[in-house]
Enzyme design. Sequence first.
Site, PDB file in Angstrom:
ATOM      1  N   TYR A 133     -37.292  22.966  67.107  1.00  0.00           N
ATOM      2  CA  TYR A 133     -35.964  23.125  67.741  1.00  0.00           C
ATOM      3  C   TYR A 133     -36.074  22.937  69.252  1.00  0.00           C
ATOM      4  O   TYR A 133     -35.499  23.686  70.019  1.00  0.00           O
ATOM      5  CB  TYR A 133     -35.406  24.524  67.458  1.00  0.00           C
ATOM      6  CG  TYR A 133     -35.091  24.836  66.008  1.00  0.00           C
ATOM      7  CD1 TYR A 133     -35.012  23.836  65.040  1.00  0.00           C
ATOM      8  CD2 TYR A 133     -34.845  26.150  65.611  1.00  0.00           C
ATOM      9  CE1 TYR A 133     -34.715  24.141  63.725  1.00  0.00           C
ATOM     10  CE2 TYR A 133     -34.544  26.456  64.293  1.00  0.00           C
ATOM     11  CZ  TYR A 133     -34.482  25.450  63.359  1.00  0.00           C
ATOM     12  OH  TYR A 133     -34.189  25.765  62.057  1.00  0.00           O
ATOM     13  N   TRP A 150     -29.835  17.788  49.726  1.00  0.00           N
ATOM     14  CA  TRP A 150     -29.202  18.477  48.585  1.00  0.00           C
ATOM     15  C   TRP A 150     -28.008  17.694  48.060  1.00  0.00           C
ATOM     16  O   TRP A 150     -27.550  17.930  46.938  1.00  0.00           O
ATOM     17  CB  TRP A 150     -28.837  19.923  48.934  1.00  0.00           C
ATOM     18  CG  TRP A 150     -30.037  20.627  49.504  1.00  0.00           C
ATOM     19  CD1 TRP A 150     -30.121  21.274  50.691  1.00  0.00           C
ATOM     20  CD2 TRP A 150     -31.367  20.701  48.935  1.00  0.00           C
ATOM     21  NE1 TRP A 150     -31.401  21.742  50.889  1.00  0.00           N
ATOM     22  CE2 TRP A 150     -32.178  21.395  49.844  1.00  0.00           C
ATOM     23  CE3 TRP A 150     -31.943  20.231  47.737  1.00  0.00           C
ATOM     24  CZ2 TRP A 150     -33.534  21.640  49.604  1.00  0.00           C
ATOM     25  CZ3 TRP A 150     -33.291  20.471  47.513  1.00  0.00           C
ATOM     26  CH2 TRP A 150     -34.071  21.167  48.431  1.00  0.00           C
ATOM     27  N   ASP A 175     -34.636  33.442  61.537  1.00  0.00           N
ATOM     28  CA  ASP A 175     -35.930  33.872  62.077  1.00  0.00           C
ATOM     29  C   ASP A 175     -36.507  34.930  61.140  1.00  0.00           C
ATOM     30  O   ASP A 175     -36.649  36.099  61.519  1.00  0.00           O
ATOM     31  CB  ASP A 175     -35.726  34.408  63.497  1.00  0.00           C
ATOM     32  CG  ASP A 175     -37.007  34.311  64.317  1.00  0.00           C
ATOM     33  OD1 ASP A 175     -38.071  34.026  63.727  1.00  0.00           O
ATOM     34  OD2 ASP A 175     -36.934  34.537  65.538  1.00  0.00           O
ATOM     35  N   PHE A 176     -36.894  34.486  59.935  1.00  0.00           N
ATOM     36  CA  PHE A 176     -37.173  35.429  58.837  1.00  0.00           C
ATOM     37  C   PHE A 176     -38.473  36.203  58.991  1.00  0.00           C
ATOM     38  O   PHE A 176     -38.661  37.203  58.329  1.00  0.00           O
ATOM     39  CB  PHE A 176     -37.107  34.726  57.481  1.00  0.00           C
ATOM     40  CG  PHE A 176     -37.657  33.321  57.489  1.00  0.00           C
ATOM     41  CD1 PHE A 176     -39.000  33.096  57.642  1.00  0.00           C
ATOM     42  CD2 PHE A 176     -36.797  32.234  57.345  1.00  0.00           C
ATOM     43  CE1 PHE A 176     -39.503  31.802  57.654  1.00  0.00           C
ATOM     44  CE2 PHE A 176     -37.299  30.936  57.350  1.00  0.00           C
ATOM     45  CZ  PHE A 176     -38.658  30.721  57.513  1.00  0.00           C
ATOM     46  N   HIS A 194     -43.514  25.491  52.428  1.00  0.00           N
ATOM     47  CA  HIS A 194     -44.338  24.304  52.756  1.00  0.00           C
ATOM     48  C   HIS A 194     -44.554  24.138  54.270  1.00  0.00           C
ATOM     49  O   HIS A 194     -45.375  23.330  54.672  1.00  0.00           O
ATOM     50  CB  HIS A 194     -43.754  23.027  52.131  1.00  0.00           C
ATOM     51  CG  HIS A 194     -42.528  22.494  52.789  1.00  0.00           C
ATOM     52  ND1 HIS A 194     -42.076  21.208  52.592  1.00  0.00           N
ATOM     53  CD2 HIS A 194     -41.646  23.070  53.651  1.00  0.00           C
ATOM     54  CE1 HIS A 194     -40.986  21.002  53.300  1.00  0.00           C
ATOM     55  NE2 HIS A 194     -40.695  22.117  53.947  1.00  0.00           N
ATOM     56  N   ASP A 195     -43.808  24.907  55.066  1.00  0.00           N
ATOM     57  CA  ASP A 195     -44.020  24.874  56.528  1.00  0.00           C
ATOM     58  C   ASP A 195     -45.194  25.750  56.975  1.00  0.00           C
ATOM     59  O   ASP A 195     -45.610  25.661  58.140  1.00  0.00           O
ATOM     60  CB  ASP A 195     -42.786  25.415  57.273  1.00  0.00           C
ATOM     61  CG  ASP A 195     -41.596  24.475  57.201  1.00  0.00           C
ATOM     62  OD1 ASP A 195     -41.786  23.287  56.893  1.00  0.00           O
ATOM     63  OD2 ASP A 195     -40.468  24.942  57.457  1.00  0.00           O
ATOM     64  N   ASN A 241     -46.972  14.608  55.769  1.00  0.00           N
ATOM     65  CA  ASN A 241     -45.926  14.869  56.763  1.00  0.00           C
ATOM     66  C   ASN A 241     -45.939  16.328  57.228  1.00  0.00           C
ATOM     67  O   ASN A 241     -45.734  16.609  58.407  1.00  0.00           O
ATOM     68  CB  ASN A 241     -44.544  14.496  56.224  1.00  0.00           C
ATOM     69  CG  ASN A 241     -43.508  14.532  57.318  1.00  0.00           C
ATOM     70  OD1 ASN A 241     -43.711  13.931  58.372  1.00  0.00           O
ATOM     71  ND2 ASN A 241     -42.438  15.275  57.111  1.00  0.00           N
ATOM     72  N   GLN A 245     -46.254  17.552  61.060  1.00  0.00           N
ATOM     73  CA  GLN A 245     -45.052  18.218  61.591  1.00  0.00           C
ATOM     74  C   GLN A 245     -45.048  19.747  61.554  1.00  0.00           C
ATOM     75  O   GLN A 245     -44.199  20.355  62.210  1.00  0.00           O
ATOM     76  CB  GLN A 245     -43.839  17.756  60.778  1.00  0.00           C
ATOM     77  CG  GLN A 245     -43.248  16.449  61.245  1.00  0.00           C
ATOM     78  CD  GLN A 245     -41.737  16.454  61.042  1.00  0.00           C
ATOM     79  OE1 GLN A 245     -41.275  16.295  59.927  1.00  0.00           O
ATOM     80  NE2 GLN A 245     -40.982  16.662  62.104  1.00  0.00           N
TER      81      GLN A 245
HETATM   82  C1  ASE Z   1     -39.526  20.864  56.788  1.00  0.00           C
HETATM   83  C2  ASE Z   1     -39.063  19.810  56.028  1.00  0.00           C
HETATM   84  C3  ASE Z   1     -39.167  18.532  56.547  1.00  0.00           C
HETATM   85  C4  ASE Z   1     -40.100  20.672  58.047  1.00  0.00           C
HETATM   86  C5  ASE Z   1     -40.212  19.407  58.582  1.00  0.00           C
HETATM   87  C6  ASE Z   1     -39.727  18.333  57.823  1.00  0.00           C
HETATM   88  C7  ASE Z   1     -38.833  17.261  56.028  1.00  0.00           C
HETATM   89  C8  ASE Z   1     -39.174  16.334  56.991  1.00  0.00           C
HETATM   90  N1  ASE Z   1     -39.701  16.992  58.072  1.00  0.00           N
HETATM   91  O1  ASE Z   1     -39.439  22.119  56.277  1.00  0.00           O
HETATM   92  C9  ASE Z   1     -38.212  16.930  54.716  1.00  0.00           C
HETATM   93  C10 ASE Z   1     -39.226  16.377  53.744  1.00  0.00           C
HETATM   94  N2  ASE Z   1     -39.562  15.018  54.057  1.00  0.00           N
HETATM   95  C11 ASE Z   1     -40.812  14.669  54.387  1.00  0.00           C
HETATM   96  C12 ASE Z   1     -41.035  13.242  54.748  1.00  0.00           C
HETATM   97  O2  ASE Z   1     -41.720  15.468  54.392  1.00  0.00           O
END
Ligand code: ASE
Length: 284
Positions: A133, A150, A175-176, A194-195, A241, A245
């Site tokens: 952000y 979605w 902000d969990f 997944h983050d 990714n 990220q």
């Molecule tokens: C997140 C989801 C995504 C954090 C960063 C992200 C997505 C892209 N960047 O929680 C959506 C899923 N797509 C990919 C390409 O991973």
Amino acid sequence: MEGFLVSKTLFCACELGVFEQLHESQRPLSVSELAVSLGCSEDGTERLLNACVSLELLNANTDPHGTVVYSNTEMSSVFLTKSSPTSLFHSIEYSSRTIYLCWHYLNDAVREGKNQYEKAFGVNSKDLFEALYRSDEEMVKFMHLMNSIWNICGRDVVTAFDLSPFRCICDLGGDFFKDELPQADLYILARILHDWTDQRSVELLAKIYHSCRPGGGVLLVESLLYEDDSGPLTAQLYSLNMLVQTEGRERKASDYSRLLNAAGFTHVHIHHTGKIYDAILARK
Ligand code: ASE
């Protein structure tokens, strides 16, 4: 080898507003008409439009005057115009403006085992969401990204299980890690775990377990890897990714079971949708 040429062609046509213009005009347009309305060179526009025709993103026809005119294909109308209820415009924009730039540093991400915000955007990535952000504009783009998938995957994940026993449902955001969680019967964590690392994930799940009413549950929505690591390719690429990220990864069903059990949840049920996102339900 050249998949990115295709991606960039799609990004460019979306961002310049090709599909939007053709949708709004309600009739096929020539190269020169589109070049004028997009504010682009005729030569560049013509090359872009013709590549889109070969990618089956546009139709080209010759009008009675012998002029080639372009129109959206069914698929472009459905997925690439902003106003369509199944629009992927915002996902595409985020891929183009953010993900593509992070993937420039994929080599470094693999070497270092961490995300690449500092190199890609010059922001400190110590606090993941401060980096995600990094401006109001970037936050809005991320929110649009989070919502837009979605449009096409929502139905499968919310109908994967019978959720009617759960009266009060909390779709977790915000902000969990810091904030107090509301009491609820069901917590939905869509693309949240997944983050984060295993450790942070168990920390969050344990906090949810504490707020969850007895008999309640948690619904995870994630892109699951196969148990033998052989695919699906989309989940494997998404896991890369997550490396460039975030602090997390994509996981297998057994990984999520383990994290859920470690936080106290039981009765883990897995539902593979066969699409991008799968669903996992567990009970307190
Ligand atoms: C997140 C989801 C995504 C954090 C960063 C992200 C997505 C892209 N960047 O929680 C959506 C899923 N797509 C990919 C390409 O991973």
